[in-house]
Design a protein around this motif. Structure first.
Motif, PDB file in Angstrom:
ATOM      1  N   GLU A   1       0.839  -1.209   0.000  1.00 33.12           N
ATOM      2  CA  GLU A   1       0.000   0.000   0.000  1.00 33.12           C
ATOM      3  C   GLU A   1       0.868   1.251   0.000  1.00 33.12           C
ATOM      4  O   GLU A   1       0.582   2.218  -0.727  1.00 33.12           O
ATOM      5  CB  GLU A   1      -0.932  -0.005   1.208  1.00 33.12           C
ATOM      6  N   ARG A   2       1.941   1.258   0.786  1.00 29.91           N
ATOM      7  CA  ARG A   2       2.842   2.416   0.796  1.00 29.91           C
ATOM      8  C   ARG A   2       3.488   2.592  -0.567  1.00 29.91           C
ATOM      9  O   ARG A   2       3.659   3.717  -1.050  1.00 29.91           O
ATOM     10  CB  ARG A   2       3.918   2.238   1.873  1.00 29.91           C
ATOM     11  N   LEU A   3       3.866   1.479  -1.196  1.00 29.95           N
ATOM     12  CA  LEU A   3       4.475   1.540  -2.532  1.00 29.95           C
ATOM     13  C   LEU A   3       3.499   2.104  -3.540  1.00 29.95           C
ATOM     14  O   LEU A   3       3.850   2.961  -4.370  1.00 29.95           O
ATOM     15  CB  LEU A   3       4.936   0.129  -2.959  1.00 29.95           C
ATOM     16  N   GLU A   4       2.203   1.664  -3.466  1.00 28.76           N
ATOM     17  CA  GLU A   4       1.196   2.184  -4.387  1.00 28.76           C
ATOM     18  C   GLU A   4       1.007   3.690  -4.176  1.00 28.76           C
ATOM     19  O   GLU A   4       0.925   4.442  -5.149  1.00 28.76           O
ATOM     20  CB  GLU A   4      -0.154   1.474  -4.159  1.00 28.76           C
ATOM     21  N   LYS A   5       0.962   4.137  -2.930  1.00 29.33           N
ATOM     22  CA  LYS A   5       0.766   5.560  -2.647  1.00 29.33           C
ATOM     23  C   LYS A   5       1.943   6.383  -3.156  1.00 29.33           C
ATOM     24  O   LYS A   5       1.747   7.461  -3.722  1.00 29.33           O
ATOM     25  CB  LYS A   5       0.588   5.784  -1.141  1.00 29.33           C
ATOM     26  N   SER A   6       3.152   5.850  -2.991  1.00 21.87           N
ATOM     27  CA  SER A   6       4.328   6.606  -3.471  1.00 21.87           C
ATOM     28  C   SER A   6       4.357   6.634  -5.005  1.00 21.87           C
ATOM     29  O   SER A   6       4.790   7.627  -5.599  1.00 21.87           O
ATOM     30  CB  SER A   6       5.623   6.034  -2.914  1.00 21.87           C
ATOM     31  N   CYS A   7       3.868   5.575  -5.624  1.00 19.30           N
ATOM     32  CA  CYS A   7       3.817   5.562  -7.093  1.00 19.30           C
ATOM     33  C   CYS A   7       2.747   6.513  -7.610  1.00 19.30           C
ATOM     34  O   CYS A   7       2.925   7.131  -8.683  1.00 19.30           O
ATOM     35  CB  CYS A   7       3.552   4.140  -7.613  1.00 19.30           C
ATOM     36  N   GLU A   8       1.619   6.638  -6.900  1.00 21.35           N
ATOM     37  CA  GLU A   8       0.544   7.532  -7.316  1.00 21.35           C
ATOM     38  C   GLU A   8       0.989   8.982  -7.225  1.00 21.35           C
ATOM     39  O   GLU A   8       0.558   9.812  -8.005  1.00 21.35           O
ATOM     40  CB  GLU A   8      -0.704   7.288  -6.454  1.00 21.35           C
ATOM     41  N   LYS A   9       1.847   9.301  -6.268  1.00 21.42           N
ATOM     42  CA  LYS A   9       2.317  10.694  -6.094  1.00 21.42           C
ATOM     43  C   LYS A   9       3.222  11.113  -7.230  1.00 21.42           C
ATOM     44  O   LYS A   9       3.321  12.282  -7.537  1.00 21.42           O
ATOM     45  CB  LYS A   9       3.044  10.828  -4.768  1.00 21.42           C
ATOM     46  N   LYS A  10       3.887  10.191  -7.869  1.00 17.55           N
ATOM     47  CA  LYS A  10       4.849  10.543  -8.928  1.00 17.55           C
ATOM     48  C   LYS A  10       4.207  10.559 -10.237  1.00 17.55           C
ATOM     49  O   LYS A  10       3.526  10.569 -10.959  1.00 17.55           O
ATOM     50  CB  LYS A  10       6.000   9.541  -8.954  1.00 17.55           C
TER      51      LYS A  10
END
Length: 185
Positions: free
Chosen positions: A176-185
């Motif tokens: 989930e943290r990885l998905e959120k960091s990918c969505e921000k970029k």
């Protein structure tokens, strides 16, 4: 006769090894608060400490034996290397003499072994082979243990029995943290 490697290592690493030689149960018990001195757990702790110390002492004694064997093998290797170096040096000397003076009658003569001269060589060779076999057995045992651990870990993974019961939640949280960091970029 000078002390041997085993004597020196044993003298400095083993005595006084047993726990009662260092501290008695009574002295050990007095280290605890008065309210805990009569507890059976203090005696159990002392016995456990005594067993741990005995196991460590046994391990140190085994390591001393192994170190002595390694030292003997190293000495044999040094002697063997010196012999090889002497042979090469003699060969070089002979080549120089032959180049300068031609064939000469003072070339080294090969002396065949006698029964008394071959026995130490054979004993040394036997020890070398036994050391190599022991080392290979230890290496095979280590590899076998590693393979068993790997297979056991894979078996646990297959049946869902993991050492870390929260692993699933941790992995999902990380994803989930990885998905959120990918969505921000």
């Amino acid at each position: 006769m000078p002390p041997t490697e085993a004597t020196l290592l044993s003298a400095f690493l083993l005595p006084p090894a047993p726990l009662p030689a260092i501290i008695t149960l009574k002295s050990f018990t007095q280290l605890f608060p008065k309210s805990q001195q009569s507890s059976p757990q203090v005696k159990a702790l002392y016995r456990d400490l005594q067993n741990q110390r005995a196991r460590i002492t046994d391990a140190v004694a085994k390591n001393i034996i192994a170190e002595v064997k390694r030292g003997n093998a190293q000495r044999r290797a040094v002697v063997r290397a010196r012999r090889e170096a002497e042979k090469e040096e003699q060969d070089d000397d002979v080549a120089v003499e032959t180049a300068l003076f031609g064939q000469s009658a003072n070339l080294p003569i090969s002396i065949p072994h006698t029964l008394t001269s071959i026995l130490p060589e054979l004993e040394s060779a036997v020890e070398d082979v036994e050391d190599e076999i022991r080392r290979l057995d230890e290496e095979a045992g280590t590899l076998l243990e590693e393979m068993r651990n790997t297979v056991g870990g894979l078996s646990d993974l297959r049946y869902g029995r993991l050492a870390n019961g929260q692993l699933r939640e941790q992995v999902l949280e990380g994803l989930e943290r990885l998905e959120k960091s990918c969505e921000k970029k």
